[in-house]
Design a protein around this motif. Structure first.
Motif, mmCIF file in Angstrom:
data_model
loop_
_atom_site.group_PDB
_atom_site.id
_atom_site.type_symbol
_atom_site.label_atom_id
_atom_site.label_comp_id
_atom_site.label_asym_id
_atom_site.label_seq_id
_atom_site.Cartn_x
_atom_site.Cartn_y
_atom_site.Cartn_z
ATOM 1 N N SER A 107 -1.992 44.307 29.882
ATOM 2 C CA SER A 107 -1.208 45.523 30.120
ATOM 3 C C SER A 107 0.286 45.248 30.171
ATOM 4 N N LEU A 108 0.670 43.997 30.450
ATOM 5 C CA LEU A 108 2.083 43.629 30.551
ATOM 6 C C LEU A 108 2.651 43.083 29.254
ATOM 7 N N ALA A 109 1.803 42.944 28.230
ATOM 8 C CA ALA A 109 2.232 42.298 26.994
ATOM 9 C C ALA A 109 3.401 42.998 26.295
ATOM 10 N N PRO A 110 3.416 44.326 26.178
ATOM 11 C CA PRO A 110 4.563 44.951 25.511
ATOM 12 C C PRO A 110 5.897 44.642 26.192
ATOM 13 N N ARG A 111 5.891 44.577 27.510
ATOM 14 C CA ARG A 111 7.136 44.257 28.214
ATOM 15 C C ARG A 111 7.590 42.831 27.898
ATOM 16 N N MET A 112 6.650 41.881 27.893
ATOM 17 C CA MET A 112 7.000 40.494 27.603
ATOM 18 C C MET A 112 7.476 40.352 26.157
ATOM 19 N N ALA A 113 6.795 41.038 25.238
ATOM 20 C CA ALA A 113 7.218 40.992 23.839
ATOM 21 C C ALA A 113 8.612 41.578 23.678
ATOM 22 N N GLY A 114 8.909 42.613 24.457
ATOM 23 C CA GLY A 114 10.251 43.197 24.423
ATOM 24 C C GLY A 114 11.316 42.209 24.846
ATOM 25 N N TYR A 115 11.016 41.413 25.879
ATOM 26 C CA TYR A 115 11.962 40.371 26.293
ATOM 27 C C TYR A 115 12.178 39.352 25.171
ATOM 28 N N ALA A 116 11.100 38.969 24.520
ATOM 29 C CA ALA A 116 11.210 37.979 23.448
ATOM 30 C C ALA A 116 12.126 38.481 22.337
ATOM 31 N N LYS A 117 11.934 39.728 21.946
ATOM 32 C CA LYS A 117 12.761 40.274 20.881
ATOM 33 C C LYS A 117 14.217 40.423 21.321
ATOM 34 N N GLU A 118 14.406 40.915 22.536
ATOM 35 C CA GLU A 118 15.767 41.157 23.031
ATOM 36 C C GLU A 118 16.567 39.868 23.152
ATOM 37 N N TYR A 119 15.901 38.783 23.578
ATOM 38 C CA TYR A 119 16.624 37.541 23.837
ATOM 39 C C TYR A 119 16.431 36.496 22.729
ATOM 40 N N GLY A 120 15.880 36.893 21.615
ATOM 41 C CA GLY A 120 15.802 36.011 20.464
ATOM 42 C C GLY A 120 14.837 34.854 20.601
ATOM 43 N N MET A 121 13.715 35.080 21.297
ATOM 44 C CA MET A 121 12.691 34.048 21.426
ATOM 45 C C MET A 121 11.513 34.359 20.507
ATOM 46 N N HIS A 122 10.829 33.308 20.045
ATOM 47 C CA HIS A 122 9.515 33.509 19.446
ATOM 48 C C HIS A 122 8.557 33.985 20.543
ATOM 49 N N TYR A 123 7.398 34.489 20.136
ATOM 50 C CA TYR A 123 6.466 35.064 21.113
ATOM 51 C C TYR A 123 5.028 34.832 20.675
ATOM 52 N N VAL A 124 4.176 34.407 21.612
ATOM 53 C CA VAL A 124 2.741 34.270 21.378
ATOM 54 C C VAL A 124 2.012 34.857 22.578
ATOM 55 N N ASN A 125 0.956 35.624 22.334
ATOM 56 C CA ASN A 125 0.152 36.119 23.459
ATOM 57 C C ASN A 125 -1.329 35.872 23.226
ATOM 58 N N LEU A 126 -2.137 36.275 24.204
ATOM 59 C CA LEU A 126 -3.573 36.015 24.200
ATOM 60 C C LEU A 126 -4.415 37.278 24.185
ATOM 61 N N THR A 127 -3.837 38.408 24.526
ATOM 62 C CA THR A 127 -4.603 39.571 24.933
ATOM 63 C C THR A 127 -5.524 40.136 23.855
ATOM 64 N N GLU A 128 -6.693 40.621 24.303
ATOM 65 C CA GLU A 128 -7.604 41.341 23.424
ATOM 66 C C GLU A 128 -7.368 42.851 23.495
ATOM 67 N N TYR A 129 -6.393 43.300 24.290
ATOM 68 C CA TYR A 129 -6.143 44.728 24.449
ATOM 69 C C TYR A 129 -5.619 45.311 23.129
ATOM 70 N N VAL A 130 -6.291 46.334 22.628
ATOM 71 C CA VAL A 130 -6.000 46.859 21.301
ATOM 72 C C VAL A 130 -4.744 47.719 21.293
ATOM 73 N N ALA A 131 -4.629 48.664 22.222
ATOM 74 C CA ALA A 131 -3.485 49.576 22.226
ATOM 75 C C ALA A 131 -2.176 48.821 22.422
ATOM 76 N N GLU A 132 -2.180 47.867 23.342
ATOM 77 C CA GLU A 132 -0.969 47.089 23.599
ATOM 78 C C GLU A 132 -0.605 46.227 22.386
ATOM 79 N N THR A 133 -1.626 45.716 21.696
ATOM 80 C CA THR A 133 -1.365 44.916 20.498
ATOM 81 C C THR A 133 -0.706 45.761 19.419
ATOM 82 N N LYS A 134 -1.170 46.980 19.239
ATOM 83 C CA LYS A 134 -0.573 47.862 18.235
ATOM 84 C C LYS A 134 0.872 48.207 18.593
ATOM 85 N N GLU A 135 1.153 48.339 19.877
ATOM 86 C CA GLU A 135 2.524 48.614 20.313
ATOM 87 C C GLU A 135 3.446 47.439 19.971
ATOM 88 N N ILE A 136 2.954 46.227 20.191
ATOM 89 C CA ILE A 136 3.764 45.041 19.891
ATOM 90 C C ILE A 136 3.923 44.864 18.384
#
Length: 380
Positions: free
Chosen positions: A89-118
């Motif tokens: 549920s927190l993945a979109p927020r973390m992905a937002g930080y990665a994009k904002e601060y110029g970091m690569h990003y990897v996650n684990l989640t199986e959550y479908v809606a959050e994955t589509k948002e990212i």
């Protein structure tokens, strides 16, 4: 000096990710462990330091739930990559930080809606985003895709009848009435049992209710029950639509467990709290067990260019493993190493934008530096 790696979370998988990087990576990477409770982050940082056999740099920081603190900004500006080990549920927020601060990003989640948002967020990013890179979704999807590609190449075809892939995070023993023991997140188990599964049926994407297609499978002479659960198929239904007749991800369990779950669900009212209710019910009845095993199976079936029906299979069992001075559970290593492999793919190739499981080059990934010590090699 090595890469500067930010790990969001301080649970069992985050701990394993940090330890594996510190022990197995070349050079001396700098790790930043962030958690909503600073004490927990500090405990994990010290645990990693105590568990490695070579020098490492690990720093804990408070990952605020409500604001972006100056300390977080400092860490994010310094980081090369953010490894998201927090609840989905927190993945979109973390992905937002990665994009904002110029970091690569990897996650684990199986959550479908959050994955589509990212996916929408990452498509034009200047850094690389690899999503759902754990065990399932993750390794098992790359393995299944590899089987599909190799089958088509060897048999000179472009379509197959079926592609099936299954994973069980299991205890060695199972007792009535639930025939189960928690080896990983109870909320993750409850979620995959309730949310719908994405499949291919007759070459087209079809949503199917989880726990609606139960069957028995025998792997290495041992009988397991398999059933549909959500999230594990990653992007393969989209990538292989029109190419695979029937495709699905199923979770393996000891016989008797799914009947017990059915009985619990039938006694609940279907509402927005069903996942939380199932988690609570399971938590009251099912113990947590440390001595675990991972059972995985993938198979592709279809006719070759001469019309002969063929089937290729891969099955593996993975047990707890020592990394440095610590012994990690099987669920920890099998989830952590695909994430770390994905991370170093981004760090070394400097990829940009969204990368899904079907877009990874399967064989180099499956036989990668971090994956192979846990899963073993896959032959060409």
């Amino acid at each position: 000096m090595g890469h500067k790696i930010v790990i969001a979370g301080a649970g069992g998988i985050a701990s394993a990710v940090g330890l594996i990087i510190a022990e197995w990576a070349e050079g001396t990477p700098q790790l930043f462990i962030g958690n909503r409770t600073l004490d927990k982050a500090q405990q994990v940082a010290q645990w990693i330091k105590d568990g490695v056999t070579k020098p490492c740099e690990v720093k804990a920081f408070l990952l605020s739930e409500n604001e972006t603190t100056s300390e977080m900004e400092s860490v994010f500006r310094e980081g090369d990559i953010l490894l998201d080990c927090l609840p989905g549920s927190l993945a979109p927020r973390m992905a937002g930080y990665a994009k904002e601060y110029g970091m690569h990003y990897v996650n684990l989640t199986e959550y479908v809606a959050e994955t589509k948002e990212i996916m929408a967020l990452a498509k034009d990013a200047e850094t690389g985003f690899i999503l759902q890179s754990g065990l399932a979704p993750g390794y098992i999807d790359v393995l299944a895709h590899h089987l599909f590609l190799e089958f088509c190449k060897a048999n000179k075809v472009d379509k197959v009848d079926s592609l099936e892939f299954k994973v069980g995070a299991l205890t060695h023993h199972a007792v009535a009435p639930h025939y189960y023991g928690f080896t990983w997140s109870p909320i993750g188990v409850a979620t995959e049992y309730i949310k719908e599964a994405e499949t291919l049926r007759n070459y087209k994407i079809k949503q199917r209710p989880s726990l609606s297609e139960r069957a028995t499978i025998i792997i290495d002479g041992i009988a397991y029950e398999e059933d549909l659960t959500s999230g594990g198929a990653a992007d393969l239904p989209n990538a292989l639509e029109g190419k695979v007749g029937n495709l699905d991800y199923k979770t393996l369990r000891h016989p008797g467990h799914y009947a017990w779950v059915d009985h619990q669900i039938k006694g609940m009212e279907k509402d927005d709290d069903t996942i939380a209710t199932l988690q609570r019910v399971m938590g009251e009845a099912i113990p947590h067990i440390e001595d675990d095993q991972i059972v995985l199976y993938a198979a592709v079936e279809g006719k070759d260019s001469k019309g002969i029906l063929r089937r290729n299979e891969v099955a593996k069992k993975i047990y707890p493993q020592k990394v440095g001075k610590h012994t990690l559970k099987a669920i920890q290593t099998t989830t952590a190493v695909p994430m770390v492999e994905a991370a170093y793919h981004l760090l070394t190739t400097k990829s940009k934008g969204l990368i899904l499981q079907s877009q990874l080059d399967p064989l180099p990934f499956l036989n990668g530096k971090f994956v192979t010590p846990v899963y073993g090699e896959i032959e060409e």
